[in-house]
Structure formats: structure tokens, C-alpha cells
Write a protein that holds these residues in place. Sequence first.
Motif, short mmCIF file in Angstrom:
data_model
loop_
_atom_site.label_atom_id
_atom_site.label_comp_id
_atom_site.label_asym_id
_atom_site.label_seq_id
_atom_site.Cartn_x
_atom_site.Cartn_y
_atom_site.Cartn_z
N ASP A 101 0.95 -1.27 -0.04
CA ASP A 101 0.09 0.04 -0.04
C ASP A 101 0.89 1.22 -0.11
O ASP A 101 0.65 2.21 -0.66
N PHE A 102 1.89 1.24 0.71
CA PHE A 102 2.72 2.44 1.10
C PHE A 102 3.58 2.55 -0.49
O PHE A 102 3.70 3.65 -1.09
N VAL A 103 3.99 1.69 -0.89
CA VAL A 103 4.64 1.54 -2.39
C VAL A 103 3.65 2.15 -3.51
O VAL A 103 4.33 2.83 -4.22
N ALA A 104 2.64 1.51 -3.42
CA ALA A 104 1.65 1.95 -4.35
C ALA A 104 1.39 3.57 -4.24
O ALA A 104 1.41 4.40 -5.40
N ARG A 105 1.40 4.13 -3.05
CA ARG A 105 1.10 5.78 -2.79
C ARG A 105 2.24 6.31 -3.47
O ARG A 105 2.19 7.50 -4.00
N TRP A 106 3.44 5.70 -3.21
CA TRP A 106 4.58 6.71 -3.70
C TRP A 106 5.16 5.98 -5.23
O TRP A 106 6.43 6.44 -5.38
N TYR A 107 4.72 5.02 -5.66
CA TYR A 107 5.23 4.40 -6.86
C TYR A 107 5.40 5.58 -7.93
O TYR A 107 4.72 6.35 -8.24
N GLY A 108 6.81 5.60 -8.22
CA GLY A 108 7.26 6.37 -9.42
C GLY A 108 7.93 7.70 -8.67
O GLY A 108 8.36 8.49 -9.48
N ARG A 109 7.79 7.99 -7.37
CA ARG A 109 8.33 9.01 -6.70
C ARG A 109 9.15 8.36 -5.53
O ARG A 109 9.69 9.35 -4.85
N MET A 110 9.60 7.26 -5.73
CA MET A 110 10.38 6.71 -4.53
C MET A 110 11.47 5.90 -5.04
O MET A 110 11.12 4.76 -5.86
N ILE A 111 12.85 6.11 -4.84
CA ILE A 111 13.73 5.46 -5.44
C ILE A 111 14.82 4.91 -4.59
O ILE A 111 14.66 5.18 -3.28
N ASN A 112 15.71 3.69 -4.84
CA ASN A 112 16.57 3.20 -4.06
C ASN A 112 17.81 2.85 -4.75
O ASN A 112 17.85 2.73 -6.03
N ILE A 113 18.92 2.93 -3.91
CA ILE A 113 20.34 2.15 -4.59
C ILE A 113 20.52 1.00 -3.84
O ILE A 113 20.35 0.75 -2.72
N HIS A 114 21.01 0.12 -4.65
CA HIS A 114 21.49 -1.48 -4.35
C HIS A 114 22.66 -1.69 -5.01
O HIS A 114 23.04 -1.16 -5.94
N PRO A 115 23.62 -2.15 -4.08
CA PRO A 115 24.85 -2.43 -4.35
C PRO A 115 25.16 -3.77 -5.20
O PRO A 115 26.06 -4.43 -5.04
#
Length: 223
Positions: A101-115
Motif C-alpha cells: 500500500d505504501f509503495v503504491a502511494r509513492w510509486y514512481g516517486r520513491m527510489i532506492n540504490i542497491h549494491p
Amino acid sequence: MNQVVKKRVAILISGRGSNMQALVAAAREPDYPAEIALVISNRPEAPGLAWAREQGLPTVALDHKRYESRPHFEGQLQSLLELSRIDLIALAGFMRLMTPDFVARWYGRMINIHPSLLPAFKGLDTHRQALSAGVRISGCTVHFVSAEMDAGPIIAQAAVPILCSDKEQDLAARVLTAEHKLYPAALALVANDQASLRETTVVWQSFGAAGINHPEALFSPSL
């Protein structure tokens, strides 16, 4: 001359926040298209939170242990983001999985970096995974956050070599150097709408990327 309105970014951390520091440094440049408006940590003792306070940034310690459930925690998180008029979220070592639900609310506006070079080596212990697999190239990835861990649409990547003598800490240090260049560049692409999300696809505008001038890493898009 019209003043450019910068996107307001919240950085979420759980530890020392070295990628946060790289984002803060980039955002200090006058022409950077985003400003760091809030730093939140789910761990009050996180060294990165103390660093952010020293820089004069608005900070909040939102201890997840005080909340009875993830939705309860995320409800408080959402309230803070709304109060600070946040446009974008950048996860920088934030060690909490978000609910769908939280991801859907911010989908396209939340980014992450993965090593790692996603989709390879998701989850934890990425450098150990890479060394065990015997691959000769590793790196890091900035992606939009989706409900599935480390699986969202890819915005940018940087590749670094794996040397025969590498231990985990050697590879980690080399990848981290690339992360500190890649993450600010990727956030800028999202903040100025040069990279946006349409359903599950990253849509690009022309951004006139410069040539590759970093012999220690291959960046895509080039920096």
C-alpha cells in the motif's frame, strides 16, 4: 528569469547514510533540481541522523519498534512526508521493507540504490554473492521502488571490475565509490523529469548525457 522550483526530497536511512551524504552534497549545488527537505531514520541511534542534524537539515527519528505494525509505522511516516510537502523519497540504506500500500502511494516517486547490478544478487550480502558466483563485473543500481524487493524499474547503473585479489571489503569499497556518483545523478534525472515511470517502464526525455570519463566505472546513463 523564472526561478526553478526544486523537488523536495526526503531521505530515509537506518545507518551511517553515506549515500545520504552524497545526495546532500549534490543538492548544495545551485543548479541541482532537488533539495533535501527531510531526513528520517527508523533507528534513533543511526550515525547518519546525527550527521544530518549537524548539517542543519530537518530530521526525525521514527523508531519502528514503537509501532504495533508496519501500517501503523507507515501511517506516521506518511503524515511526516505530507507535513513536509515531500515530492520524492530517496532510500539510502533504509533497512525496512515497505508494505504494498505504501509503495503504491509513492510509486514512481520513491527510489532506492542497491549494491549490485540488478537483477543479479538481490537482498543482503551482495558482494559475497558476487564473489561466490565468480562474476568479473559488479556494480550498483538505482531503481524505482516496487512491491517486490530490489525488483523495481531500473533508472541507472554503474559497473565496476572485480579483481582476482578482492575480498568482500575491497569490492564493497569500490562499489560504494560508484554509488556516491550514481545516486545523485539518478536523483537529478528523476527530479527534473528526465526519467519518469509509466506503469512498469522508465520513460526518458532527452538529457544530453556527457561522454564516459570515469575509467574506474562504467555509468549508464553516462555521467
